[in-house]
Design an enzyme around this catalytic site. Structure first.
Site, PDB file in Angstrom:
ATOM      1  N   TYR A   1      -6.393   6.132   4.875  1.00  0.00           N
ATOM      2  CA  TYR A   1      -6.445   5.141   3.798  1.00  0.00           C
ATOM      3  C   TYR A   1      -5.619   3.908   4.148  1.00  0.00           C
ATOM      4  CZ  TYR A   1      -5.674   2.413  -0.245  1.00  0.00           C
ATOM      5  OH  TYR A   1      -5.589   1.327  -1.075  1.00  0.00           O
TER       6      TYR A   1
ATOM      7  N   GLU B   1       0.816  -1.210   0.000  1.00  0.00           N
ATOM      8  CA  GLU B   1       0.000   0.000   0.000  1.00  0.00           C
ATOM      9  C   GLU B   1       0.849   1.259   0.000  1.00  0.00           C
ATOM     10  OE1 GLU B   1      -3.057   0.231  -0.569  1.00  0.00           O
ATOM     11  OE2 GLU B   1      -3.708  -1.840  -0.317  1.00  0.00           O
TER      12      GLU B   1
ATOM     13  N   ASP C   1      -9.290   6.160  -1.384  1.00  0.00           N
ATOM     14  CA  ASP C   1      -8.192   6.845  -2.076  1.00  0.00           C
ATOM     15  C   ASP C   1      -8.736   7.455  -3.346  1.00  0.00           C
ATOM     16  OD1 ASP C   1      -8.612   4.635  -3.648  1.00  0.00           O
ATOM     17  OD2 ASP C   1      -6.504   4.065  -3.796  1.00  0.00           O
TER      18      ASP C   1
END
Length: 372
Positions: free
Chosen positions: A141, A56, A159
């Protein structure tokens, strides 16, 4: 590609329209679609929170195809959170070289150290959203992605991909580059996720936004709406206004900075030095440089001021590099000098091209001037 980035005038009248609620049907429609259309990515082979976290962070503002080899190399060198917490900084920055935004990997190490600390989480990766949010570098996020994918928690991970899909789905004219829009959409999506009574995977639901935006609801080209599982719910598609969303505020112009790069060499060795510990590209290696566009005479004077004896100067091709808010426009010279011995001072180092590639983290801003 993702971003953790979280009012100006001149926006379209779409901004003033009432925002429709998120339809509950979005959950089964997206998760069913994802089950048969998801992309086979290396971080999807398990639910290890460390693996998910690394992917991520790397995916923020970086394309998937670029991330894959970095991800695999990073995990080979640092297979778990303990290894990351103990990694020497120079090795860590070298593993990250080329991804940019080096503060991210520094924050990753700070978070890893907090996880491994007896005063922190004692080496156990935290599973609760709020605990994740307390770690350095974890925004809403990233915390949502790890909590939902690794631990199955019903929390959103909003996002740019999710914002694009949801803005088109609802003809939502709120600017997606405003933090208050992201917070509002996150709260709206959380309510839908918590209200769903049928069993589903929150992690797959969140990941479906990324794949839908990559495969169908494109950012830089026309969306392929006829393939979309949400087409019958999509307000923008119903009236043909897909290209009007998402709405963004006008971008500020980048500040342009002229820079002269001095590639100083003694035989096969090149002079590099370390940037200051704070500021842009902090603590990374660079070629000596000077503000402005130096003439050959001025470049030679700079080299002489270092106590070196120039033997030959050659102009290098011009180059530029874009940062978020700054554009570097670079002029370059290669300058051969007499022996360096006894002339180095401060943070300067002499390296061969092979040593530079193997051991020293130099940002991609200087890529055009790296010796072959």
């Amino acid at each position: 590609m993702r971003s953790e980035k979280e009012e100006s005038g001149g926006l379209s009248s779409l901004k003033m329209e009432a925002v429709a609620p998120i339809p509950p049907d979005i959950i089964p429609l997206l998760t069913d679609w994802y089950e048969t259309n998801k992309r086979p990515l290396p971080w999807r082979t398990d639910t290890n929170p460390y693996h998910i976290w690394v992917s991520e962070i790397m995916l923020q503002q970086t394309r998937v195809e670029t991330v894959i080899p970095y991800y695999e190399r990073f995990l080979k060198s640092l297979p778990d959170v303990q290894a990351l917490s103990l990694c020497p900084e120079e090795e860590l920055l070298k593993l990250w070289e080329g991804l940019g935004y080096y503060s991210r990997v520094r924050n990753m190490q700070k978070a890893a150290q907090a996880i491994c600390s007896p005063e922190g989480f004692g080496g156990a990766f935290p599973s609760a959203f709020q605990d994740l949010l307390s770690l350095p570098g974890f925004g809403t996020y990233t915390a949502g992605a790890v909590a939902s994918i690794a631990f199955g928690q019903k929390v959103p991970a909003v996002d740019g991909n999710a914002l694009r899909v949801l803005s088109r789905l609802r003809s939502d004219g709120r600017p997606v580059d405003e933090d208050k829009t992201k917070k509002a959409v996150s709260a709206e999506l959380l309510a839908v996720m918590e209200a769903e009574k049928e069993p589903y995977s929150p992690g797959e639901f969140n990941q479906a936004f990324m794949d839908l935006s990559a495969l169908i609801c494109h950012q830089n080209s026309a969306p392929e709406c006829e393939k979309c599982p949400l087409k019958d719910l999509c307000r923008a598609h119903a009236v043909g206004t897909e290209s009007s969303f998402p709405v963004k505020n006008p971008k500020k112009a980048r500040r342009v900075t002229d820079l002269t790069i001095l590639r100083i060499r003694d035989g096969e060795r090149y002079l590099i030095d370390k940037r200051p510990a704070k500021g842009l590209l902090a603590g990374l290696w660079e070629f000596p440089n000077a503000a402005g566009r130096l003439s050959e005479k001025e470049a030679l004077e700079r080299v002489e001021a270092l106590g070196l004896m120039p033997l030959h100067i050659e102009r290098l091709p011009k180059a530029k590099h874009l940062f978020s808010h700054v554009e570097w426009r670079m002029t370059g010279y290669e300058i051969r000098v007499a022996a360096f011995e006894g002339k180095l001072q401060g943070r300067e180092v002499l390296v061969t091209p092979e040593e530079l590639d193997r051991e020293y983290s130099m940002p991609s801003a200087f890529q055009a001037y790296r010796p072959e």
